[in-house]
Design a protein around this motif. Structure first.
Motif, mmCIF file in Angstrom:
data_model
loop_
_atom_site.group_PDB
_atom_site.id
_atom_site.type_symbol
_atom_site.label_atom_id
_atom_site.label_comp_id
_atom_site.label_asym_id
_atom_site.label_seq_id
_atom_site.Cartn_x
_atom_site.Cartn_y
_atom_site.Cartn_z
ATOM 1 N N LEU A 61 0.829 -1.217 0.000
ATOM 2 C CA LEU A 61 0.000 0.000 0.000
ATOM 3 C C LEU A 61 0.858 1.261 0.000
ATOM 4 N N GLY A 96 8.389 7.498 -8.830
ATOM 5 C CA GLY A 96 7.650 7.007 -7.662
ATOM 6 C C GLY A 96 6.802 8.075 -6.990
ATOM 7 N N ARG A 99 1.998 9.563 -6.719
ATOM 8 C CA ARG A 99 1.412 8.229 -6.868
ATOM 9 C C ARG A 99 -0.108 8.265 -6.897
ATOM 10 N N GLN A 103 -1.488 13.638 -4.309
ATOM 11 C CA GLN A 103 -0.047 13.952 -4.300
ATOM 12 C C GLN A 103 0.308 14.888 -5.451
ATOM 13 N N ARG A 140 14.453 -8.186 -1.417
ATOM 14 C CA ARG A 140 13.292 -7.428 -0.927
ATOM 15 C C ARG A 140 12.208 -8.455 -0.620
#
Ligand code: ADP
Length: 241
Positions: A61, A96, A99, A103, A140
């Protein structure tokens, strides 16, 4: 208020290669790359915001908008103070962020968007496979989980993709993200070099153009796009990622 950072946005689905292209571009004099995800990942995980980041990112999220934009603008400010990023000579390349629509709106007072590179990837499964392989290679852990990857995609489709409609269509250039990093880079350079030439003199010579006039226009207009942008609008409507 400081004048807004002149910016190119790297836009695309998770796994499209925004980070890869941004990193390479950031090595070229006159470009400065900042990945929002990387700034988040570098936070101390025991700090308040670090904990918030872990809580959201582990589920695929987005971190809430206010702390995200606040962290981003403080980070940018620090970089300018330290002289790592020099707005007078460097074109900012963001990946990035933004989003979602909120924003994009919150960023209006900080950035002047000169171009948006939309890395288009029609093959969703191929992108998901890229993410999976990267997650394993870079350790990751959360990204390697199928459900987290799928969630990230859902969030992209629902919240991030609509951001394209916020910006004037003639700012958006589509680049096929499926090629090799070098092939994609060649296309990206075709788009960004003219932008750099228009707004900056040669970064290596130290010559700088006076700052763009940044008065009335806020980079967003709601008049119909010029004729040549029509096919881009049509392309957007096909909802390719
Ligand atoms: P990378 O692709 O480098 O892994 P991402 O850009 O996907 O990094 O970011 C990883 C995580 O960081 C996201 O899943 C999200 O939780 C958080 N994040 C990054 N950028 C933003 C943003 N602009 N707004 C909210 N959350 C963000």
């Amino acid at each position: 208020m400081h004048s807004r950072y002149r910016t190119i946005l790297l836009f695309g689905a998770p796994g499209a290669g925004k980070g890869t292209q941004g990193k390479i571009l950031g090595q070229v004099p006159g470009f400065y790359h900042l990945s929002c995800g990387e700034v988040f990942r570098n936070l101390d995980t025991s700090s308040t915001l670090g904990k918030v980041f872990m809580e959201y990112s582990s589920k695929g999220l987005l971190v809430p908008d206010e702390p995200t934009i606040q962290m981003w603008s403080q980070n940018m400010h620090a970089r300018t103070i330290l002289g790592i990023y020099k707005p007078a000579v460097d074109l900012l390349v963001l990946d990035g962020i933004p989003r979602n629509l909120e924003q994009a709106k919150l960023l209006e007072k900080h950035i002047k968007v000169l171009k948006i590179i939309h890395l288009v990837c029609p093959d969703k499964e191929k992108m998901i496979d890229r993410l999976r392989r990267r997650a394993l290679k870079e350790n990751r852990v959360d990204d390697a989980k199928e459900e987290v990857i799928r969630k990230r995609w859902q969030v992209y489709e629902r919240e991030t993709f609509p951001v394209l409609d916020y910006y004037p269509a003639d700012l958006i250039s589509e680049v096929d993200a499926m090629g090799s990093p070098a092939a994609v880079l060649a296309k990206v350079l075709e788009v960004v070099v003219p932008v750099q030439n228009t707004h900056y003199k040669n970064a290596l010579s130290g010559e700088v153009l006076p700052k763009d006039m940044d008065g009335a226009s806020n980079g967003v207009h709601h008049t119909p796009p010029p004729a040549h942008a029509e096919d881009k609008v049509a392309a957007k409507k096909t909802k390719r990622h």
